[in-house]
Design a protein around this motif. Structure first.
Motif, PDB file in Angstrom:
ATOM      1  N   TYR A 211       0.832  -1.206   0.000  1.00 62.65           N
ATOM      2  CA  TYR A 211       0.000   0.000   0.000  1.00 62.65           C
ATOM      3  C   TYR A 211       0.867   1.257   0.000  1.00 62.65           C
ATOM      4  O   TYR A 211       0.564   2.230  -0.696  1.00 62.65           O
ATOM      5  CB  TYR A 211      -0.914   0.006   1.228  1.00 62.65           C
ATOM      6  N   LEU A 212       1.937   1.233   0.781  1.00 62.43           N
ATOM      7  CA  LEU A 212       2.816   2.388   0.876  1.00 62.43           C
ATOM      8  C   LEU A 212       3.503   2.651  -0.465  1.00 62.43           C
ATOM      9  O   LEU A 212       3.584   3.798  -0.925  1.00 62.43           O
ATOM     10  CB  LEU A 212       3.855   2.155   1.977  1.00 62.43           C
ATOM     11  N   ALA A 213       3.951   1.576  -1.108  1.00 59.90           N
ATOM     12  CA  ALA A 213       4.614   1.727  -2.404  1.00 59.90           C
ATOM     13  C   ALA A 213       3.660   2.291  -3.451  1.00 59.90           C
ATOM     14  O   ALA A 213       4.005   3.206  -4.200  1.00 59.90           O
ATOM     15  CB  ALA A 213       5.171   0.379  -2.856  1.00 59.90           C
ATOM     16  N   TYR A 214       2.435   1.751  -3.488  1.00 55.36           N
ATOM     17  CA  TYR A 214       1.499   2.191  -4.523  1.00 55.36           C
ATOM     18  C   TYR A 214       1.063   3.640  -4.310  1.00 55.36           C
ATOM     19  O   TYR A 214       0.886   4.392  -5.275  1.00 55.36           O
ATOM     20  CB  TYR A 214       0.280   1.276  -4.558  1.00 55.36           C
ATOM     21  N   SER A 215       0.909   4.051  -3.057  1.00 57.68           N
ATOM     22  CA  SER A 215       0.529   5.441  -2.796  1.00 57.68           C
ATOM     23  C   SER A 215       1.663   6.385  -3.174  1.00 57.68           C
ATOM     24  O   SER A 215       1.419   7.493  -3.664  1.00 57.68           O
ATOM     25  CB  SER A 215       0.128   5.626  -1.322  1.00 57.68           C
ATOM     26  N   LEU A 216       2.909   5.956  -2.985  1.00 50.76           N
ATOM     27  CA  LEU A 216       4.045   6.772  -3.425  1.00 50.76           C
ATOM     28  C   LEU A 216       4.044   6.906  -4.945  1.00 50.76           C
ATOM     29  O   LEU A 216       4.297   7.980  -5.488  1.00 50.76           O
ATOM     30  CB  LEU A 216       5.357   6.137  -2.957  1.00 50.76           C
ATOM     31  N   TYR A 217       3.750   5.809  -5.631  1.00 47.10           N
ATOM     32  CA  TYR A 217       3.656   5.854  -7.097  1.00 47.10           C
ATOM     33  C   TYR A 217       2.569   6.836  -7.538  1.00 47.10           C
ATOM     34  O   TYR A 217       2.777   7.651  -8.449  1.00 47.10           O
ATOM     35  CB  TYR A 217       3.373   4.453  -7.630  1.00 47.10           C
ATOM     36  N   GLN A 218       1.416   6.779  -6.875  1.00 49.05           N
ATOM     37  CA  GLN A 218       0.307   7.664  -7.239  1.00 49.05           C
ATOM     38  C   GLN A 218       0.654   9.119  -6.975  1.00 49.05           C
ATOM     39  O   GLN A 218       0.109  10.016  -7.625  1.00 49.05           O
ATOM     40  CB  GLN A 218      -0.958   7.275  -6.461  1.00 49.05           C
ATOM     41  N   ARG A 224      10.898   5.580  -5.190  1.00 51.73           N
ATOM     42  CA  ARG A 224      10.656   5.070  -3.833  1.00 51.73           C
ATOM     43  C   ARG A 224       9.665   3.905  -3.858  1.00 51.73           C
ATOM     44  O   ARG A 224       9.790   2.968  -3.068  1.00 51.73           O
ATOM     45  CB  ARG A 224      10.131   6.190  -2.926  1.00 51.73           C
ATOM     46  N   ALA A 225       8.695   3.965  -4.767  1.00 47.69           N
ATOM     47  CA  ALA A 225       7.754   2.853  -4.897  1.00 47.69           C
ATOM     48  C   ALA A 225       8.496   1.574  -5.277  1.00 47.69           C
ATOM     49  O   ALA A 225       8.240   0.491  -4.728  1.00 47.69           O
ATOM     50  CB  ALA A 225       6.683   3.186  -5.934  1.00 47.69           C
ATOM     51  N   LEU A 226       9.435   1.693  -6.209  1.00 44.45           N
ATOM     52  CA  LEU A 226      10.238   0.543  -6.625  1.00 44.45           C
ATOM     53  C   LEU A 226      11.096   0.037  -5.471  1.00 44.45           C
ATOM     54  O   LEU A 226      11.194  -1.179  -5.238  1.00 44.45           O
ATOM     55  CB  LEU A 226      11.130   0.942  -7.809  1.00 44.45           C
ATOM     56  N   ASN A 227      11.702   0.954  -4.742  1.00 39.52           N
ATOM     57  CA  ASN A 227      12.569   0.573  -3.628  1.00 39.52           C
ATOM     58  C   ASN A 227      11.806  -0.232  -2.576  1.00 39.52           C
ATOM     59  O   ASN A 227      12.286  -1.267  -2.090  1.00 39.52           O
ATOM     60  CB  ASN A 227      13.172   1.837  -3.011  1.00 39.52           C
ATOM     61  N   LEU A 228      10.615   0.220  -2.226  1.00 31.97           N
ATOM     62  CA  LEU A 228       9.811  -0.492  -1.226  1.00 31.97           C
ATOM     63  C   LEU A 228       9.305  -1.827  -1.758  1.00 31.97           C
ATOM     64  O   LEU A 228       9.196  -2.804  -1.009  1.00 31.97           O
ATOM     65  CB  LEU A 228       8.632   0.379  -0.795  1.00 31.97           C
ATOM     66  N   THR A 229       8.988  -1.882  -3.049  1.00 30.96           N
ATOM     67  CA  THR A 229       8.488  -3.126  -3.631  1.00 30.96           C
ATOM     68  C   THR A 229       9.592  -4.179  -3.685  1.00 30.96           C
ATOM     69  O   THR A 229       9.342  -5.374  -3.515  1.00 30.96           O
ATOM     70  CB  THR A 229       7.907  -2.873  -5.033  1.00 30.96           C
TER      71      THR A 229
END
Length: 539
Positions: A211-218, A224-229
Motif C-alpha cells: 500500500y505504501l509503495a502504490y501510494s508513493l507511485y500515485q 521510492r515505490a520501486l525501492n519499497l516493492t
C-alpha cells in the motif's frame, strides 16, 4: 462524554450505519460489557480444561521418568507393558478428548444469539470504513497531525489510547479504498514507523509495504515505490504481486534515474473533491472567522423581542449575528427538560439522514451528510406542540405549512457539506408533494454543545455559529421578493469531540403572505425579525 473514534473488531449480524449517530454508539458500550462477560466465562471454562490437561501431563511425566530410570527392562515386565500400551491408547484418547473439547463454538454461539436477540445493533464493515473515513475528514477539517492522532492526541491534548500499527494501517487502507492516496501515504508511513518500535508486532511489515509503495507511485514517486516493492519481494518471496510490481516499476522508469539518492517524499492533497469552497468552509469550521467590517460590526446588538402580547410578559432574547442577510440567535428558547423529552421521543425513530435528489425529487442517502434524523408531529407530545407555538412567537411566521420538527444526532465526524435549504429554480420537483411552496426560513435549535467542532457555517458570508445549548439560530432562505438567497449556502462542520443534537424547523412560503409580505423595493432586507417595513428600518 468524549468520543474520538472507535475501531470495532466485532463482526456484524445486524444493520450498519451505526457510525452515523452517536446515540446508537452509546448503547453499544453496554453491549460490549455483555460480550466481555461471555468471554470471561469462556476463559474460566478453558482454564478448567487446561488444568485437567496439565494434570495428565504431570502424571505422564512421572511415569515416563520412572520408565526411563528402569530402562529397556521396563517393558519386559508384562504389567508395565500393559500400562504403557494403555497409556498410549485409551488414556491418550482421554487426552485427545480434552484437547479437542474446546468450548469456543458454544460460547461463540451464545454471543451470536445474544446479538440477534439484543436491542443493541452491532457494527458491520461499513461502520469500520465509515469510522476511518470520519477520522480522515476530521484530520483535514481541523488540520490534525497523523502522528498525533495515531497516539491519541488532539490539539496537544491526550484524549485516547495510542493506536496499534494495525489500527493505523486500517485507516490508511480505508483511504486507499477511496483512491485517496494523500491520506493513504500519510497513514501508511505512520503505520510503518509504529511497527518498527512495536513489540509484539500487531501485523506483518509486508502488509504495509504494498500500500505504501502504490501510494508513493500515485503521488509521482516511482523510485521510492520501486525501492519499497523490492523490499517486499525480499521479505515475502511468495507474495503474489511483488515480483510483477518490481518489473512494472522498472519498466516505467526505463532505466532512468535508477541510481543515486532517492527523491524526497512529496504528498499533495488532491483538490478536485467536488466541494469548490472547501478551503473557506474548513477555515470557518476551525474558527478562522474574518473580522466584520467596523461599520457593520457596530450595528450588531442584542434586544428583547416584545412584539406580541404574550412576549410582553415573557420577552425573548435576540442576538443579531449579521445583517444582509439577517441571521439571529434566539437565546434560551428551549429548556433542558424539553430537550430531554424531544430526544427521548426521537431516539427510537432515528434513521440515517437523507437529502433530496435535485433531478428526481426523491430522498436518498449521501456521503456528504452523516447523521441520523427523526420527525416529530405536534400532536405526539405537548412539548413538541409547545415548541411549535414558540417558533411562531419568535419568528412571526405562520407554522401551519411548516414541516414537522426534525431532530438530528450527528455521528463520528458527523457533518453536512455546503448546501441550500431552499429549492433552486431548476429543482422543479422539490417540495411538490407538500404543495406549500419553497422554504422561506430555517430555525435550528442547538440541543447539545459539542466540546469541539460542529459549527454551522455560511461559506460565502464568512459567518460561523458554534452550537450553544438551548439557543436557536434563525435565518431567511428567500429574499423578500421570493427568490432564493444564494448567500445562505451553509454547512454543518464535523463534530470533533463530544455529541451534537439539533432540531430544526423548515418554514414554507404558503401562509406567509401577511406575515412576510414583499417590499416595494425587490432588494429590501429585514433589519430585525418580523420587520414588515417596505424600506430599510430598525427596531
Amino acid at each position: 462524554m468524549r468520543f474520538l473514534l472507535l475501531f470495532f473488531a466485532l463482526l456484524a449480524l445486524a444493520l450498519a450505519d451505526l457510525f452515523t449517530a452517536i446515540a446508537d454508539m452509546e448503547h453499544m458500550l453496554g453491549a460490549e460489557k455483555d460480550v466481555m462477560g461471555v468471554i470471561d466465562q469462556y476463559i474460566e471454562a478453558e482454564r478448567e480444561r487446561l488444568n485437567k490437561l496439565r494434570n495428565f501431563a504431570d502424571e505422564y511425566s512421572k511415569r515416563n521418568a520412572h520408565a526411563e530410570e528402569v530402562g529397556p527392562e521396563f517393558v519386559t515386565n508384562p504389567i508395565n507393558a500393559y500400562l504403557l500400551i494403555k497409556r498410549l491408547t485409551s488414556e491418550w484418547k482421554k487426552v485427545e478428548d480434552i484437547m479437542r473439547n474446546n468450548a469456543a463454538e458454544k460460547y461463540i454461539k451464545n454471543i451470536t444469539q445474544n446479538r440477534v436477540n439484543s436491542q443493541v445493533r452491532f457494527p458491520q464493515e461499513e461502520d469500520l470504513s465509515g469510522a476511518a473515513t470520519a477520522l480522515l475528514r476530521l484530520q483535514d477539517t481541523y488540520k490534525l497531525d497523523t502522528h498525533d492522532l495515531a497516539h491519541g492526541v488532539i490539539d496537544g491534548e491526550k484524549v485516547g489510547k495510542p493506536l496499534t500499527a494495525h489500527d493505523i494501517f486500517e485507516v490508511g487502507r480505508a483511504a486507499y479504498n477511496q483512491r485517496d492516496y494523500y491520506h493513504t501515504l500519510s497513514w501508511m508511513q505512520v503505520a510503518m514507523n509504529k511497527l518498527e518500535n512495536e513489540e509484539p508486532k500487531s501485523m506483518e511489515e509486508s502488509e504495509i509495504l504494498e500500500y505504501l509503495a502504490y501510494s508513493l507511485y500515485q503521488q509521482g514517486n516511482v523510485r521510492r515505490a520501486l525501492n519499497l516493492t523490492k523490499r517486499l519481494a525480499q521479505i515475502a518471496p511468495n507474495h503474489p504481486r511483488a515480483k510483477g510490481n518490481v518489473k512494472w516499476y522498472e519498466d516505467m522508469l526505463q532505466g532512468k534515474d535508477m541510481e543515486g539518492e532517492l527523491p524526497p517524499i512529496v504528498n499533495k492533497r488532491v483538490e478536485n473533491d467536488g466541494i469548490v469552497e472547501r478551503d473557506a468552509y474548513e477555515a470557518l469550521c476551525r474558527g478562522e472567522i474574518p473580522p466584520p467590517e467596523p461599520e457593520h460590526a457596530k450595528k450588531l446588538r442584542c434586544y428583547l423581542k416584545r412584539d406580541k402580547p404574550f412576549l410582553k410578559l415573557a420577552p425573548i432574547k435576540v442576538e443579531i449575528l449579521r445583517f444582509d442577510p439577517l441571521a439571529v440567535l434566539f437565546k434560551d428558547v428551549v429548556s433542558d427538560e424539553e430537550i430531554e423529552v424531544v430526544k427521548e421521543l426521537a431516539t427510537p425513530k432515528l434513521k440515517r439522514a437523507t437529502v433530496q435528489n435535485s433531478k428526481t425529487g426523491e430522498l436518498e442517502h449521501a456521503t456528504y451528510r452523516i447523521s441520523k434524523s427523526a420527525w416529530l408531529k405536534g400532536e405526539e407530545h405537548p412539548v413538541v406542540a409547545r415548541i411549535n407555538r414558540r417558533i411562531e412567537d419568535f419568528t412571526n411566521l405562520n407554522q401551519a405549512t411548516s414541516e414537522e420538527l426534525q431532530i438530528a444526532n450527528y455521528g463520528l465526524g458527523g457533518h453536512y457539506d455546503p448546501h441550500f435549504d431552499f429549492a433552486r429554480k431548476e429543482e422543479k420537483n422539490a417540495f411538490k408533494s407538500l404543495n406549500t411552496g419553497n422554504r422561506i426560513a430555517t430555525v435550528l435549535f442547538y440541543m447539545s454543545q459539542p466540546e469541539r467542532g460542529g459549527a454551522t457555517v455560511f461559506n460565502h458570508l464568512g459567518t460561523a455559529v458554534f452550537p450553544s445549548k438551548n439557543d436557536a439560530l434563525f435565518w431567511y432562505n428567500l429574499r423578500r421578493n421570493g427568490d432564493g438567497d444564494l448567500r445562505t449556502r451553509h454547512a454543518a462542520c464535523p463534530v470533533l469531540m463530544g455529541v451534537k443534537w439539533v432540531s430544526n424547523k423548515w418554514i414554507h412560503e404558503r401562509g406567509q403572505e401577511f406575515t412576510r409580505p414583499c417590499g416595494l423595493d425587490e432588494n429590501v432586507q429585514e433589519n430585525f425579525v418580523g420587520d414588515l417595513s417596505p424600506y430599510e428600518n430598525s427596531p
